[in-house]
Design a protein around this motif. Structure first.
Motif, PDB file in Angstrom:
ATOM      1  N   THR A 226     -19.362  53.333  15.381  1.00 17.03           N
ATOM      2  CA  THR A 226     -19.314  54.202  16.553  1.00 17.03           C
ATOM      3  C   THR A 226     -19.551  55.639  16.132  1.00 17.03           C
ATOM      4  O   THR A 226     -18.915  56.138  15.208  1.00 17.03           O
TER       5      THR A 226
ATOM      6  N   SER B  34     -21.089  56.168  21.068  1.00 15.00           N
ATOM      7  CA  SER B  34     -22.172  55.208  20.999  1.00 15.00           C
ATOM      8  C   SER B  34     -21.790  54.135  19.994  1.00 15.00           C
ATOM      9  O   SER B  34     -21.646  54.419  18.806  1.00 15.00           O
ATOM     10  N   GLN B  35     -21.583  52.914  20.497  1.00 11.56           N
ATOM     11  CA  GLN B  35     -21.340  51.781  19.613  1.00 11.56           C
ATOM     12  C   GLN B  35     -22.704  51.258  19.195  1.00 11.56           C
ATOM     13  O   GLN B  35     -23.534  50.946  20.048  1.00 11.56           O
TER      14      GLN B  35
ATOM     15  N   ASP C 157     -25.067  48.602  16.862  1.00  9.84           N
ATOM     16  CA  ASP C 157     -25.175  47.357  16.102  1.00  9.84           C
ATOM     17  C   ASP C 157     -25.768  47.695  14.736  1.00  9.84           C
ATOM     18  O   ASP C 157     -26.869  48.258  14.647  1.00  9.84           O
TER      19      ASP C 157
ATOM     20  N   ASP D 265     -29.269  48.942  17.635  1.00  5.86           N
ATOM     21  CA  ASP D 265     -29.233  49.075  19.095  1.00  5.86           C
ATOM     22  C   ASP D 265     -27.921  49.726  19.511  1.00  5.86           C
ATOM     23  O   ASP D 265     -26.846  49.273  19.123  1.00  5.86           O
TER      24      ASP D 265
ATOM     25  N   SER E 231     -25.086  51.311  22.452  1.00  2.00           N
ATOM     26  CA  SER E 231     -24.587  51.291  23.821  1.00  2.00           C
ATOM     27  C   SER E 231     -23.745  52.556  23.972  1.00  2.00           C
ATOM     28  O   SER E 231     -23.257  53.098  22.981  1.00  2.00           O
TER      29      SER E 231
ATOM     30  N   SER F  69     -20.560  54.765  25.833  1.00  3.92           N
ATOM     31  CA  SER F  69     -19.337  54.851  26.628  1.00  3.92           C
ATOM     32  C   SER F  69     -19.075  56.326  26.888  1.00  3.92           C
ATOM     33  O   SER F  69     -19.159  57.141  25.963  1.00  3.92           O
TER      34      SER F  69
ATOM     35  N   SER G 159     -20.385  40.263  29.111  1.00  2.00           N
ATOM     36  CA  SER G 159     -19.739  41.518  29.469  1.00  2.00           C
ATOM     37  C   SER G 159     -18.399  41.625  28.770  1.00  2.00           C
ATOM     38  O   SER G 159     -17.618  40.680  28.755  1.00  2.00           O
TER      39      SER G 159
END
Length: 181
Positions: free
Chosen positions: A14, A90-91, A93, A98, A100, A102, A124
């Motif tokens: 993260t 940002s989490q 991979d 990639d 994601s 929050s 989800s």
């Protein structure tokens, strides 16, 4: 401000972004809180220029390096500042890079509607933070979203979140036992 989920392990990392919206330099304290509601690290102060952005890569390692406690793989961030701020995490991979995103939340609500959740091609996850000094119960209700039976309850579950704690549900519909996907 609360960022509801951060993680660092062999699969994910993260990064934290902090925006100072003020016209003066800002001192921002960032603290990692575990799912049990207990601080994992002491608050770490960072400085941000007026109208500035600061990105901290691998925030869990960053905070753990400044703490005598062992690093945790996941939790949430409690952020306080002396100027108005925005924050995002940002989490990422580690295999595919990639990301994601929050966003930080400064106040909560008693009800939340997730417009969509999935359990087939995508899954989800749900992270709920209890910023209160006492434990709370959270009731999760899954409803059918197809044209037929739209709105029909397919699963319910009640979870207790400890004081200042976090509940992490990695695969929401599967863990609820929902009959719809």
């Amino acid at each position: 401000l609360i960022l509801p989920y951060v993680v660092e392990d062999k699969s994910f990392r993260t990064n934290l972004g902090l925006n100072n919206l003020g016209d003066r330099p800002s001192t921002v304290d960032v603290e990692l809180i575990g799912a049990d509601g207990k601080p994992v690290t002491s608050p770490v102060a960072v400085q941000i220029a007026p109208q500035g952005l600061l990105q901290i890569n691998r925030i869990v390692s960053y905070l753990s390096a400044n703490s005598s406690s062992l690093p945790t793989a996941q939790g949430y961030l409690r952020i306080t500042a002396d100027q108005p701020i925005l924050a995002f995490a940002s989490q990422i991979d580690n295999a595919s890079d990639d990301p994601s995103i929050s966003t930080g939340v400064s106040s909560g609500s008693r009800s939340l509607l997730l417009q969509a959740s999935a359990n087939t091609n995508f899954r989800s996850s749900l992270f709920v933070v209890n910023p209160n000094d006492s434990a709370v119960d959270v009731t999760l209700i899954a409803r059918e979203g197809s044209a037929t039976n739209n709105g029909v309850v397919t699963a319910t579950s009640t979870r207790q979140i400890p004081a200042n704690g976090l509940v992490i549900i990695e695969n929401l519909l599967q863990e609820l036992g929902a009959s719809s996907s």
